[in-house]
Design an enzyme around this catalytic site. Sequence first.
Site, PDB file in Angstrom:
ATOM      1  CB  SER A 139      63.550  42.191 -23.147  1.00  0.00           C
ATOM      2  OG  SER A 139      64.021  42.159 -24.412  1.00  0.00           O
ATOM      3  CE1 TYR A 152      58.231  43.778 -24.533  1.00  0.00           C
ATOM      4  CE2 TYR A 152      60.289  44.296 -25.729  1.00  0.00           C
ATOM      5  CZ  TYR A 152      59.462  43.323 -24.958  1.00  0.00           C
ATOM      6  OH  TYR A 152      59.880  42.159 -24.581  1.00  0.00           O
TER       7      TYR A 152
HETATM    8  N1  LIG Z   1      59.312  36.055 -26.437  1.00  0.00           N
HETATM    9  C1  LIG Z   1      60.273  36.870 -26.603  1.00  0.00           C
HETATM   10  O1  LIG Z   1      61.107  37.012 -27.781  1.00  0.00           O
HETATM   11  C2  LIG Z   1      60.729  37.914 -25.524  1.00  0.00           C
HETATM   12  C3  LIG Z   1      61.899  38.264 -25.458  1.00  0.00           C
HETATM   13  C4  LIG Z   1      62.254  38.858 -24.352  1.00  0.00           C
HETATM   14  C5  LIG Z   1      61.417  39.147 -23.352  1.00  0.00           C
HETATM   15  N2  LIG Z   1      60.289  38.639 -23.380  1.00  0.00           N
HETATM   16  C6  LIG Z   1      59.031  39.120 -22.332  1.00  0.00           C
HETATM   17  O2  LIG Z   1      58.643  37.647 -21.812  1.00  0.00           O
HETATM   18  C7  LIG Z   1      57.656  37.823 -21.109  1.00  0.00           C
HETATM   19  C8  LIG Z   1      56.449  36.649 -21.708  1.00  0.00           C
HETATM   20  O3  LIG Z   1      56.254  36.998 -22.998  1.00  0.00           O
HETATM   21  P1  LIG Z   1      56.115  35.639 -24.176  1.00  0.00           P
HETATM   22  O4  LIG Z   1      57.043  35.940 -24.959  1.00  0.00           O
HETATM   23  O5  LIG Z   1      55.907  34.406 -23.190  1.00  0.00           O
HETATM   24  O6  LIG Z   1      54.666  36.094 -24.817  1.00  0.00           O
HETATM   25  P2  LIG Z   1      53.133  35.796 -24.477  1.00  0.00           P
HETATM   26  O7  LIG Z   1      53.039  34.435 -24.988  1.00  0.00           O
HETATM   27  O8  LIG Z   1      52.313  36.910 -25.347  1.00  0.00           O
HETATM   28  O9  LIG Z   1      52.851  35.944 -22.872  1.00  0.00           O
HETATM   29  C9  LIG Z   1      52.610  37.181 -22.247  1.00  0.00           C
HETATM   30  C10 LIG Z   1      51.734  36.784 -21.332  1.00  0.00           C
HETATM   31  O10 LIG Z   1      51.190  38.092 -20.509  1.00  0.00           O
HETATM   32  C11 LIG Z   1      49.901  38.075 -20.306  1.00  0.00           C
HETATM   33  N3  LIG Z   1      49.401  39.326 -20.332  1.00  0.00           N
HETATM   34  C12 LIG Z   1      49.710  40.415 -21.048  1.00  0.00           C
HETATM   35  N4  LIG Z   1      48.970  41.621 -20.388  1.00  0.00           N
HETATM   36  C13 LIG Z   1      48.418  41.150 -19.512  1.00  0.00           C
HETATM   37  C14 LIG Z   1      47.622  41.702 -18.416  1.00  0.00           C
HETATM   38  N5  LIG Z   1      47.404  43.255 -18.583  1.00  0.00           N
HETATM   39  N6  LIG Z   1      47.508  41.234 -17.221  1.00  0.00           N
HETATM   40  C15 LIG Z   1      47.675  39.930 -16.934  1.00  0.00           C
HETATM   41  N7  LIG Z   1      48.500  39.114 -18.000  1.00  0.00           N
HETATM   42  C16 LIG Z   1      48.838  39.759 -19.093  1.00  0.00           C
HETATM   43  C17 LIG Z   1      49.349  37.253 -21.548  1.00  0.00           C
HETATM   44  O11 LIG Z   1      48.093  36.902 -21.167  1.00  0.00           O
HETATM   45  P3  LIG Z   1      46.587  37.598 -21.643  1.00  0.00           P
HETATM   46  O12 LIG Z   1      46.788  38.259 -22.763  1.00  0.00           O
HETATM   47  O13 LIG Z   1      45.551  36.500 -21.365  1.00  0.00           O
HETATM   48  O14 LIG Z   1      46.362  38.543 -20.517  1.00  0.00           O
HETATM   49  C18 LIG Z   1      50.126  36.338 -21.841  1.00  0.00           C
HETATM   50  O15 LIG Z   1      50.041  35.067 -21.143  1.00  0.00           O
HETATM   51  C19 LIG Z   1      57.084  39.153 -21.528  1.00  0.00           C
HETATM   52  O16 LIG Z   1      57.391  40.075 -20.463  1.00  0.00           O
HETATM   53  C20 LIG Z   1      58.152  39.722 -22.645  1.00  0.00           C
HETATM   54  O17 LIG Z   1      57.930  40.995 -22.810  1.00  0.00           O
HETATM   55  C21 LIG Z   1      59.761  37.790 -24.435  1.00  0.00           C
END
Ligand SMILES: NC(=O)c1ccc[n+]([C@@H]2O[C@H](COP(=O)([O-])OP(=O)(O)OC[C@H]3O[C@@H](n4cnc5c(N)ncnc54)[C@H](OP(=O)(O)O)[C@@H]3O)[C@@H](O)[C@H]2O)c1
Length: 250
Positions: A139, A152
Amino acid sequence: MRLDRNTILITGGASGIGLALARRFVGAGSTVVACGRRQEQLEQAQRECPGLRAIQCDVSVEAERAALVERVTREFPGLNVLINNAGVQNRPPPLLETQDWSRHRSEIAINLEAPMHLSMLLIPHLLQQESPAILNVTSGLAFVPIAFMPTYCATKAALHSFTLSLRYQLKDTPVRVIEVVPPAVNTDLGGKGLHDAGVPLDEYADHAMARIEKGELEFGYQFSEKGRLSSRKELDEVFTAMNERFAPRR
Ligand SMILES: NC(=O)c1ccc[n+]([C@@H]2O[C@H](COP(=O)([O-])OP(=O)(O)OC[C@H]3O[C@@H](n4cnc5c(N)ncnc54)[C@H](OP(=O)(O)O)[C@@H]3O)[C@@H](O)[C@H]2O)c1
């Protein structure tokens, strides 16, 4: 990195950034296995992305990580890419107040422990493959934290650090270690509506795929591109400005 003819395990691949990348890799001709905790979300993702394979798994549990690796390498022996994408983002009470440690511990297990352990479990397998790679999703907040999400940001900073060490240790092997550094992207991370002001998901995913294809080992976009390339002085200024702007009103 080529986008076709890979066999990819992507954690958290049933929603958000993970699903957007999965769709693009499937579209390019790769086999993609997504894992996540919610079975109904995995099934929804399979409807949205025909051809996507899915395995239910909670990557915060050590035994589930081991079982996932055993199953995925047995069912998909050509697996050559691991994308450590799963993550959660908690907004805990201020650190001056009493904490529910279990939520911090679980955030650390999902965001940091899981990618570290999955990488270690899969290195022996990846070394036997053609064009192997590990992609870690960190991130922009790995480079400059927002203080109301201390755990986080700490997990992402630590995953950035681990990624540098992993890349160094694997430098004489064919395994490429890539860090994907997203800015705020419009997904449901942390709860619905919290990232609505982020970069549109498709815009971000298209950009990320182009940078992956170019073979870049670390890349951001907009805020996170600037952040990862900033000097300490610039980061200190961003830290002050960002935390004054986004401090929760209580
Ligand atoms: N969106 C942003 O602004 C942003 C910015 C910087 C970095 N990121 C990073 O990008 C990545 C993806 O996030 P996103 O934004 O796409 O959010 P998201 O849609 O909430 O995706 C997160 C995914 O991780 C899965 N997950 C969470 N806990 C888990 C566990 N214990 N075991 C297996 N799967 C798990 C969730 O599925 P389940 O809940 O079904 O398990 C979900 O599919 C993350 O690492 C996040 O920190 C996002």
